[in-house]
Design a protein around this motif. Structure first.
Motif, PDB file in Angstrom:
ATOM      1  N   GLU A   1      12.715  27.526 -68.963  1.00  0.00           N
ATOM      2  CA  GLU A   1      13.965  26.811 -68.725  1.00  0.00           C
ATOM      3  C   GLU A   1      14.291  26.867 -67.238  1.00  0.00           C
ATOM      4  O   GLU A   1      14.459  27.943 -66.671  1.00  0.00           O
ATOM      5  CB  GLU A   1      15.089  27.447 -69.541  1.00  0.00           C
ATOM      6  N   LEU A   2      14.369  25.694 -66.604  1.00  0.00           N
ATOM      7  CA  LEU A   2      14.632  25.631 -65.171  1.00  0.00           C
ATOM      8  C   LEU A   2      16.117  25.622 -64.866  1.00  0.00           C
ATOM      9  O   LEU A   2      16.553  26.240 -63.893  1.00  0.00           O
ATOM     10  CB  LEU A   2      13.984  24.378 -64.570  1.00  0.00           C
ATOM     11  N   SER A   3      16.897  24.887 -65.671  1.00  0.00           N
ATOM     12  CA  SER A   3      18.336  24.819 -65.423  1.00  0.00           C
ATOM     13  C   SER A   3      19.057  24.309 -66.657  1.00  0.00           C
ATOM     14  O   SER A   3      18.459  23.709 -67.552  1.00  0.00           O
ATOM     15  CB  SER A   3      18.646  23.926 -64.223  1.00  0.00           C
TER      16      SER A   3
ATOM     17  N   THR B   1      10.829  18.289 -69.124  1.00  0.00           N
ATOM     18  CA  THR B   1      11.425  17.847 -70.372  1.00  0.00           C
ATOM     19  C   THR B   1      12.920  18.080 -70.306  1.00  0.00           C
ATOM     20  O   THR B   1      13.360  19.145 -69.883  1.00  0.00           O
ATOM     21  CB  THR B   1      10.840  18.640 -71.558  1.00  0.00           C
ATOM     22  N   ILE B   2      13.706  17.073 -70.702  1.00  0.00           N
ATOM     23  CA  ILE B   2      15.157  17.200 -70.761  1.00  0.00           C
ATOM     24  C   ILE B   2      15.545  17.296 -72.229  1.00  0.00           C
ATOM     25  O   ILE B   2      15.267  16.383 -73.007  1.00  0.00           O
ATOM     26  CB  ILE B   2      15.877  15.995 -70.124  1.00  0.00           C
TER      27      ILE B   2
ATOM     28  N   PRO C   1      12.749   6.414 -68.878  1.00  0.00           N
ATOM     29  CA  PRO C   1      12.371   7.285 -67.766  1.00  0.00           C
ATOM     30  C   PRO C   1      11.818   6.472 -66.604  1.00  0.00           C
ATOM     31  O   PRO C   1      11.001   5.578 -66.798  1.00  0.00           O
ATOM     32  CB  PRO C   1      11.308   8.195 -68.363  1.00  0.00           C
ATOM     33  N   LEU C   2      12.294   6.741 -65.435  1.00  0.00           N
ATOM     34  CA  LEU C   2      11.813   6.080 -64.229  1.00  0.00           C
ATOM     35  C   LEU C   2      11.330   7.135 -63.248  1.00  0.00           C
ATOM     36  O   LEU C   2      12.029   8.109 -62.992  1.00  0.00           O
ATOM     37  CB  LEU C   2      12.933   5.268 -63.576  1.00  0.00           C
TER      38      LEU C   2
ATOM     39  N   ARG D   1      19.375  20.676 -70.984  1.00  0.00           N
ATOM     40  CA  ARG D   1      18.483  21.762 -70.591  1.00  0.00           C
ATOM     41  C   ARG D   1      17.239  21.137 -69.973  1.00  0.00           C
ATOM     42  O   ARG D   1      16.645  20.229 -70.553  1.00  0.00           O
ATOM     43  CB  ARG D   1      18.083  22.615 -71.783  1.00  0.00           C
ATOM     44  N   VAL D   2      16.842  21.631 -68.805  1.00  0.00           N
ATOM     45  CA  VAL D   2      15.660  21.128 -68.107  1.00  0.00           C
ATOM     46  C   VAL D   2      14.561  22.173 -68.275  1.00  0.00           C
ATOM     47  O   VAL D   2      14.732  23.327 -67.876  1.00  0.00           O
ATOM     48  CB  VAL D   2      15.951  20.876 -66.613  1.00  0.00           C
TER      49      VAL D   2
END
Length: 61
Positions: free
Chosen positions: A35-37, A19-20, A52-53, A28-29
């Motif tokens: 939270e990844l990054s 999720t972005i 989204p692709l 936020r990823v």
């Protein structure tokens, strides 16, 4: 890519659906609640298109 920015989270997360979260100054990823990054936004304009692709995997699938 989000808003023409490549968001890198690491090879260990390859193939996962994330999720972005788009905020005023950062992206936020998230993987679930983790939270990844966090990436600073390079543009401040509104993001008006959401398309989204899926990335093509190395094995061709």
């Amino acid at each position: 890519m989000v808003a023409n920015q490549r968001l890198r989270v690491g090879a260990s997360h390859a193939g996962k659906t994330v999720t972005i979260v788009i905020e005023d100054t950062v992206f936020r990823v998230l993987d679930g609640d983790v939270e990844l990054s966090v990436h600073p936004r390079k543009t401040t304009g509104p993001i008006s298109r959401f398309r989204p692709l899926p990335e093509q995997r190395a094995d061709g699938h």
